[in-house]
Design a protein around this motif. Structure first.
Motif, PDB file in Angstrom:
ATOM      1  N   THR A 120       0.825  -1.215   0.000  1.00  0.00           N
ATOM      2  CA  THR A 120       0.000   0.000   0.000  1.00  0.00           C
ATOM      3  C   THR A 120       0.860   1.267   0.000  1.00  0.00           C
ATOM      4  O   THR A 120       0.413   2.309  -0.462  1.00  0.00           O
ATOM      5  CB  THR A 120      -0.943   0.040   1.223  1.00  0.00           C
ATOM      6  OG1 THR A 120      -0.157   0.037   2.419  1.00  0.00           O
ATOM      7  CG2 THR A 120      -1.905  -1.142   1.223  1.00  0.00           C
ATOM      8  N   GLU A 121       2.082   1.178   0.504  1.00  0.00           N
ATOM      9  CA  GLU A 121       2.960   2.358   0.564  1.00  0.00           C
ATOM     10  C   GLU A 121       3.562   2.716  -0.792  1.00  0.00           C
ATOM     11  O   GLU A 121       4.172   3.763  -0.944  1.00  0.00           O
ATOM     12  CB  GLU A 121       4.074   2.134   1.583  1.00  0.00           C
ATOM     13  CG  GLU A 121       3.553   2.018   2.992  1.00  0.00           C
ATOM     14  CD  GLU A 121       4.634   1.684   4.011  1.00  0.00           C
ATOM     15  OE1 GLU A 121       4.388   1.888   5.200  1.00  0.00           O
ATOM     16  OE2 GLU A 121       5.724   1.219   3.619  1.00  0.00           O
ATOM     17  N   MET A 122       3.380   1.821  -1.765  1.00  0.00           N
ATOM     18  CA  MET A 122       3.882   2.110  -3.116  1.00  0.00           C
ATOM     19  C   MET A 122       2.814   1.813  -4.163  1.00  0.00           C
ATOM     20  O   MET A 122       3.100   1.479  -5.301  1.00  0.00           O
ATOM     21  CB  MET A 122       5.165   1.325  -3.396  1.00  0.00           C
ATOM     22  CG  MET A 122       5.058  -0.154  -3.128  1.00  0.00           C
ATOM     23  SD  MET A 122       6.548  -1.031  -3.525  1.00  0.00           S
ATOM     24  CE  MET A 122       6.190  -1.472  -5.200  1.00  0.00           C
ATOM     25  N   ASP A 123       1.561   1.975  -3.746  1.00  0.00           N
ATOM     26  CA  ASP A 123       0.421   1.798  -4.628  1.00  0.00           C
ATOM     27  C   ASP A 123       0.526   2.767  -5.811  1.00  0.00           C
ATOM     28  O   ASP A 123       1.139   3.825  -5.699  1.00  0.00           O
ATOM     29  CB  ASP A 123      -0.844   2.088  -3.803  1.00  0.00           C
ATOM     30  CG  ASP A 123      -2.097   1.729  -4.548  1.00  0.00           C
ATOM     31  OD1 ASP A 123      -2.323   0.524  -4.760  1.00  0.00           O
ATOM     32  OD2 ASP A 123      -2.850   2.655  -4.932  1.00  0.00           O
ATOM     33  N   LEU A 124      -0.101   2.423  -6.927  1.00  0.00           N
ATOM     34  CA  LEU A 124      -0.052   3.278  -8.114  1.00  0.00           C
ATOM     35  C   LEU A 124      -0.570   4.690  -7.817  1.00  0.00           C
ATOM     36  O   LEU A 124      -0.056   5.673  -8.347  1.00  0.00           O
ATOM     37  CB  LEU A 124      -0.843   2.639  -9.257  1.00  0.00           C
ATOM     38  CG  LEU A 124      -0.728   3.323 -10.617  1.00  0.00           C
ATOM     39  CD1 LEU A 124       0.731   3.461 -11.054  1.00  0.00           C
ATOM     40  CD2 LEU A 124      -1.514   2.560 -11.659  1.00  0.00           C
ATOM     41  N   GLU A 125      -1.559   4.816  -6.927  1.00  0.00           N
ATOM     42  CA  GLU A 125      -2.073   6.130  -6.549  1.00  0.00           C
ATOM     43  C   GLU A 125      -1.000   6.976  -5.856  1.00  0.00           C
ATOM     44  O   GLU A 125      -0.919   8.180  -6.067  1.00  0.00           O
ATOM     45  CB  GLU A 125      -3.296   6.004  -5.640  1.00  0.00           C
ATOM     46  CG  GLU A 125      -4.590   5.765  -6.398  1.00  0.00           C
ATOM     47  CD  GLU A 125      -4.806   6.760  -7.546  1.00  0.00           C
ATOM     48  OE1 GLU A 125      -4.785   7.983  -7.292  1.00  0.00           O
ATOM     49  OE2 GLU A 125      -4.980   6.318  -8.694  1.00  0.00           O
ATOM     50  N   VAL A 126      -0.192   6.348  -5.020  1.00  0.00           N
ATOM     51  CA  VAL A 126       0.908   7.039  -4.337  1.00  0.00           C
ATOM     52  C   VAL A 126       1.892   7.568  -5.375  1.00  0.00           C
ATOM     53  O   VAL A 126       2.333   8.721  -5.314  1.00  0.00           O
ATOM     54  CB  VAL A 126       1.615   6.082  -3.342  1.00  0.00           C
ATOM     55  CG1 VAL A 126       2.867   6.732  -2.746  1.00  0.00           C
ATOM     56  CG2 VAL A 126       0.660   5.640  -2.242  1.00  0.00           C
ATOM     57  N   ILE A 127       2.216   6.741  -6.354  1.00  0.00           N
ATOM     58  CA  ILE A 127       3.141   7.127  -7.428  1.00  0.00           C
ATOM     59  C   ILE A 127       2.547   8.306  -8.214  1.00  0.00           C
ATOM     60  O   ILE A 127       3.226   9.299  -8.471  1.00  0.00           O
ATOM     61  CB  ILE A 127       3.389   5.920  -8.380  1.00  0.00           C
ATOM     62  CG1 ILE A 127       4.026   4.743  -7.620  1.00  0.00           C
ATOM     63  CG2 ILE A 127       4.225   6.320  -9.581  1.00  0.00           C
ATOM     64  CD1 ILE A 127       5.460   4.892  -7.243  1.00  0.00           C
ATOM     65  N   ARG A 128       1.275   8.188  -8.565  1.00  0.00           N
ATOM     66  CA  ARG A 128       0.603   9.265  -9.324  1.00  0.00           C
ATOM     67  C   ARG A 128       0.625  10.586  -8.568  1.00  0.00           C
ATOM     68  O   ARG A 128       0.930  11.632  -9.145  1.00  0.00           O
ATOM     69  CB  ARG A 128      -0.857   8.874  -9.582  1.00  0.00           C
ATOM     70  CG  ARG A 128      -1.132   8.636 -11.015  1.00  0.00           C
ATOM     71  CD  ARG A 128      -2.599   8.448 -11.317  1.00  0.00           C
ATOM     72  NE  ARG A 128      -2.677   7.373 -12.280  1.00  0.00           N
ATOM     73  CZ  ARG A 128      -3.198   6.183 -12.048  1.00  0.00           C
ATOM     74  NH1 ARG A 128      -3.746   5.923 -10.904  1.00  0.00           N
ATOM     75  NH2 ARG A 128      -3.188   5.267 -12.976  1.00  0.00           N
ATOM     76  N   GLU A 129       0.309  10.536  -7.275  1.00  0.00           N
ATOM     77  CA  GLU A 129       0.305  11.753  -6.439  1.00  0.00           C
ATOM     78  C   GLU A 129       1.675  12.408  -6.396  1.00  0.00           C
ATOM     79  O   GLU A 129       1.806  13.617  -6.530  1.00  0.00           O
ATOM     80  CB  GLU A 129      -0.117  11.413  -5.013  1.00  0.00           C
ATOM     81  CG  GLU A 129      -1.604  11.536  -4.775  1.00  0.00           C
ATOM     82  CD  GLU A 129      -1.969  11.087  -3.365  1.00  0.00           C
ATOM     83  OE1 GLU A 129      -1.188  11.351  -2.411  1.00  0.00           O
ATOM     84  OE2 GLU A 129      -3.033  10.469  -3.227  1.00  0.00           O
ATOM     85  N   ARG A 130       2.707  11.590  -6.192  1.00  0.00           N
ATOM     86  CA  ARG A 130       4.060  12.132  -6.104  1.00  0.00           C
ATOM     87  C   ARG A 130       4.505  12.746  -7.431  1.00  0.00           C
ATOM     88  O   ARG A 130       5.205  13.756  -7.445  1.00  0.00           O
ATOM     89  CB  ARG A 130       5.057  11.029  -5.697  1.00  0.00           C
ATOM     90  CG  ARG A 130       4.911  10.508  -4.299  1.00  0.00           C
ATOM     91  CD  ARG A 130       5.416  11.445  -3.214  1.00  0.00           C
ATOM     92  NE  ARG A 130       6.828  11.695  -3.210  1.00  0.00           N
ATOM     93  CZ  ARG A 130       7.743  10.912  -2.659  1.00  0.00           C
ATOM     94  NH1 ARG A 130       7.394   9.805  -2.052  1.00  0.00           N
ATOM     95  NH2 ARG A 130       9.012  11.251  -2.706  1.00  0.00           N
ATOM     96  N   ALA A 131       4.122  12.141  -8.530  1.00  0.00           N
ATOM     97  CA  ALA A 131       4.568  12.594  -9.852  1.00  0.00           C
ATOM     98  C   ALA A 131       3.951  13.941 -10.231  1.00  0.00           C
ATOM     99  O   ALA A 131       4.562  14.715 -10.954  1.00  0.00           O
ATOM    100  CB  ALA A 131       4.236  11.549 -10.916  1.00  0.00           C
ATOM    101  N   ASN A 132       2.742  14.207  -9.747  1.00  0.00           N
ATOM    102  CA  ASN A 132       2.072  15.467 -10.143  1.00  0.00           C
ATOM    103  C   ASN A 132       2.516  16.602  -9.301  1.00  0.00           C
ATOM    104  O   ASN A 132       2.332  16.984  -8.349  1.00  0.00           O
ATOM    105  CB  ASN A 132       0.562  15.303 -10.134  1.00  0.00           C
ATOM    106  CG  ASN A 132       0.118  14.530 -11.341  1.00  0.00           C
ATOM    107  OD1 ASN A 132       0.632  14.745 -12.432  1.00  0.00           O
ATOM    108  ND2 ASN A 132      -0.818  13.604 -11.163  1.00  0.00           N
TER     109      ASN A 132
END
Length: 132
Positions: A120-132
């Motif tokens: 959960t700490e590297m979920d795709l949503e986490v990646i998306r949030e960090r990238a934006n």
């Protein structure tokens, strides 16, 4: 802890040539260096990447995340992921924790870093949030 030449080459291939979507690295304790364990082709998904990480052992990984901004621009960000599941051996966690900074310095061009102890700490949503 050293870094194998092919580890640096695989990262450059991901970063500049877009040959890989991701690269998973492991520490070879006998050689005392970080080596490539697996690479994923450009067509592989984030799910393919996360499925390639061991459930109960530590790894380092880089993932090339492509996305479209709100201005409709195609962008790419490279994530460094330190995977250290809570079920892994304490010795492995220590080894990966103490070698991480030295290894990460060898990889020039990382945009974001994520430390994950469970998926959960590297979920795709986490990646998306960090990238934006």
């Amino acid at each position: 802890m050293g870094v194998a030449d092919h580890s640096k080459i695989a990262f450059v291939e991901l970063q500049r040539k877009k040959v890989h979507r991701y690269v998973i690295f492991k520490i070879d304790e006998k050689k005392k260096e970080v080596v490539v364990e697996k690479t994923g082709g450009p067509a592989e998904s984030y799910e393919d990447f996360t499925a390639s990480l061991p459930e109960n052992d530590c790894r380092y990984a880089v993932y090339d995340f492509d996305f479209v901004t709100s201005e409709n621009c195609q962008k790419s960000k490279i994530f460094f992921i330190a995977w250290s599941p809570s079920t892994s051996r304490i010795r492995a966690k220590m080894l990966y924790a103490t070698s991480k900074d030295r290894f990460r310095r060898e990889l020039d061009g990382i945009h974001y870093e994520i430390q994950a102890t469970d998926p959960t700490e590297m979920d795709l949503e986490v990646i998306r949030e960090r990238a934006n």
